[in-house]
Design a protein around this motif. Structure first.
Motif, mmCIF file in Angstrom:
data_model
loop_
_atom_site.group_PDB
_atom_site.id
_atom_site.type_symbol
_atom_site.label_atom_id
_atom_site.label_comp_id
_atom_site.label_asym_id
_atom_site.label_seq_id
_atom_site.Cartn_x
_atom_site.Cartn_y
_atom_site.Cartn_z
ATOM 1 N N TYR A 1 0.837 -1.196 0.000
ATOM 2 C CA TYR A 1 0.000 0.000 0.000
ATOM 3 C C TYR A 1 0.873 1.248 0.000
ATOM 4 C CZ TYR A 1 -3.751 -3.143 1.483
ATOM 5 O OH TYR A 1 -4.665 -4.155 1.559
ATOM 6 N N ASN A 2 0.289 2.390 -0.347
ATOM 7 C CA ASN A 2 0.969 3.677 -0.229
ATOM 8 C C ASN A 2 0.737 4.146 1.207
ATOM 9 O OD1 ASN A 2 1.462 6.486 -0.068
ATOM 10 N ND2 ASN A 2 1.217 6.676 -2.282
ATOM 11 N N PRO A 3 1.739 3.991 2.075
ATOM 12 C CA PRO A 3 1.534 4.283 3.505
ATOM 13 C C PRO A 3 1.096 5.712 3.788
ATOM 14 C CG PRO A 3 3.656 3.231 3.156
ATOM 15 C CD PRO A 3 3.090 3.540 1.812
ATOM 16 N N ILE A 4 1.637 6.670 3.065
ATOM 17 C CA ILE A 4 1.284 8.071 3.302
ATOM 18 C C ILE A 4 -0.203 8.285 3.036
ATOM 19 C CG2 ILE A 4 1.681 10.476 2.630
ATOM 20 C CD1 ILE A 4 4.063 9.205 4.108
ATOM 21 N N ASN A 5 -0.669 7.866 1.868
ATOM 22 C CA ASN A 5 -2.079 8.047 1.524
ATOM 23 C C ASN A 5 -3.003 7.347 2.509
ATOM 24 O OD1 ASN A 5 -1.312 9.502 -0.694
ATOM 25 N ND2 ASN A 5 -1.785 7.909 -2.188
ATOM 26 N N GLN A 6 -2.643 6.144 2.894
ATOM 27 C CA GLN A 6 -3.496 5.369 3.793
ATOM 28 C C GLN A 6 -3.550 5.980 5.195
ATOM 29 O OE1 GLN A 6 -4.670 3.698 0.879
ATOM 30 N NE2 GLN A 6 -5.379 2.483 2.596
ATOM 31 N N ILE A 7 -2.406 6.411 5.702
ATOM 32 C CA ILE A 7 -2.363 7.011 7.039
ATOM 33 C C ILE A 7 -3.114 8.336 7.044
ATOM 34 C CG2 ILE A 7 -0.858 8.003 8.809
ATOM 35 C CD1 ILE A 7 1.190 5.765 8.057
ATOM 36 N N VAL A 8 -2.935 9.146 5.988
ATOM 37 C CA VAL A 8 -3.672 10.414 5.882
ATOM 38 C C VAL A 8 -5.177 10.137 5.840
ATOM 39 C CG1 VAL A 8 -4.175 12.367 4.355
ATOM 40 C CG2 VAL A 8 -1.802 11.751 4.853
ATOM 41 N N GLY A 9 -5.576 9.148 5.070
ATOM 42 C CA GLY A 9 -7.001 8.785 5.005
ATOM 43 C C GLY A 9 -7.546 8.446 6.379
ATOM 44 N N TYR A 10 -6.785 7.690 7.148
ATOM 45 C CA TYR A 10 -7.211 7.340 8.504
ATOM 46 C C TYR A 10 -7.278 8.574 9.397
ATOM 47 C CZ TYR A 10 -7.025 5.902 13.325
ATOM 48 O OH TYR A 10 -7.281 5.797 14.666
ATOM 49 N N LEU A 11 -6.240 9.414 9.345
ATOM 50 C CA LEU A 11 -6.196 10.589 10.219
ATOM 51 C C LEU A 11 -7.329 11.565 9.922
ATOM 52 C CD1 LEU A 11 -2.350 11.217 10.343
ATOM 53 C CD2 LEU A 11 -3.799 10.284 12.165
ATOM 54 N N ILE A 12 -7.702 11.706 8.660
ATOM 55 C CA ILE A 12 -8.782 12.620 8.287
ATOM 56 C C ILE A 12 -10.151 12.036 8.640
ATOM 57 C CG2 ILE A 12 -9.987 13.646 6.315
ATOM 58 C CD1 ILE A 12 -7.205 14.081 5.059
ATOM 59 N N SER A 13 -10.357 10.768 8.322
ATOM 60 C CA SER A 13 -11.696 10.182 8.458
ATOM 61 C C SER A 13 -11.944 9.476 9.787
ATOM 62 C CB SER A 13 -11.927 9.176 7.329
ATOM 63 O OG SER A 13 -11.124 8.021 7.547
ATOM 64 N N GLY A 14 -10.888 8.937 10.368
ATOM 65 C CA GLY A 14 -11.065 8.125 11.572
ATOM 66 C C GLY A 14 -11.467 6.696 11.257
ATOM 67 N N ASP A 15 -11.557 6.365 9.986
ATOM 68 C CA ASP A 15 -11.962 5.023 9.564
ATOM 69 C C ASP A 15 -10.759 4.084 9.613
ATOM 70 O OD1 ASP A 15 -12.907 2.726 8.358
ATOM 71 O OD2 ASP A 15 -13.630 3.736 6.550
ATOM 72 N N PRO A 16 -10.751 3.127 10.527
ATOM 73 C CA PRO A 16 -9.591 2.246 10.678
ATOM 74 C C PRO A 16 -9.355 1.306 9.495
ATOM 75 C CG PRO A 16 -11.350 1.549 12.137
ATOM 76 C CD PRO A 16 -11.792 2.836 11.499
ATOM 77 N N THR A 17 -10.337 1.184 8.597
ATOM 78 C CA THR A 17 -10.129 0.289 7.457
ATOM 79 C C THR A 17 -9.116 0.834 6.457
ATOM 80 O OG1 THR A 17 -12.053 1.165 6.267
ATOM 81 C CG2 THR A 17 -12.406 -0.771 7.674
ATOM 82 N N TYR A 18 -8.692 2.081 6.628
ATOM 83 C CA TYR A 18 -7.595 2.601 5.801
ATOM 84 C C TYR A 18 -6.279 1.913 6.159
ATOM 85 C CZ TYR A 18 -10.049 6.525 3.656
ATOM 86 O OH TYR A 18 -10.887 7.305 2.902
ATOM 87 N N ILE A 19 -6.215 1.313 7.338
ATOM 88 C CA ILE A 19 -4.992 0.698 7.832
ATOM 89 C C ILE A 19 -5.128 -0.817 7.778
ATOM 90 C CG2 ILE A 19 -3.404 0.551 9.807
ATOM 91 C CD1 ILE A 19 -3.691 3.392 8.543
#
Length: 86
Positions: free
Chosen positions: A36-54
């Motif tokens: 996965y692209n770690p930056i995009n996935q971590i940002v997605g989690y931090l913005i949304s709070g949705d743990p499925t990004y991780i």
């Protein structure tokens, strides 16, 4: 076999205190290993709070949820400011 009336203490072994740095490092590496692209996935989690990004690989999803999102963001901003010498 008899049952005791005494209360037993139970402590989860995986409840080690984790710093934001350790959490972000472990999650980043797990995301990278899974392709996965770690930056995009971590940002997605931090913005949304949705743990499925991780990914759940290597318990990354559990690790990242050990800290509040605002604590992770605070750590990222502090490190950015330090790196830029602001």
């Amino acid at each position: 076999m008899s049952v005791s009336d005494e209360t037993m203490m139970f402590k989860k072994v995986d409840d080690e205190p984790m710093t934001a740095e350790l959490v972000l490092t472990r999650v980043y590496e797990s995301m990278k290993e899974k392709g996965y692209n770690p930056i995009n996935q971590i940002v997605g989690y931090l913005i949304s709070g949705d743990p499925t990004y991780i990914t759940s690989y290597n318990n990354a999803r559990t690790d990242i949820r050990r800290l509040e999102r605002d604590d992770l963001i605070e750590e990222l901003v502090k490190e950015y400011v330090k790196a830029k010498q602001l």
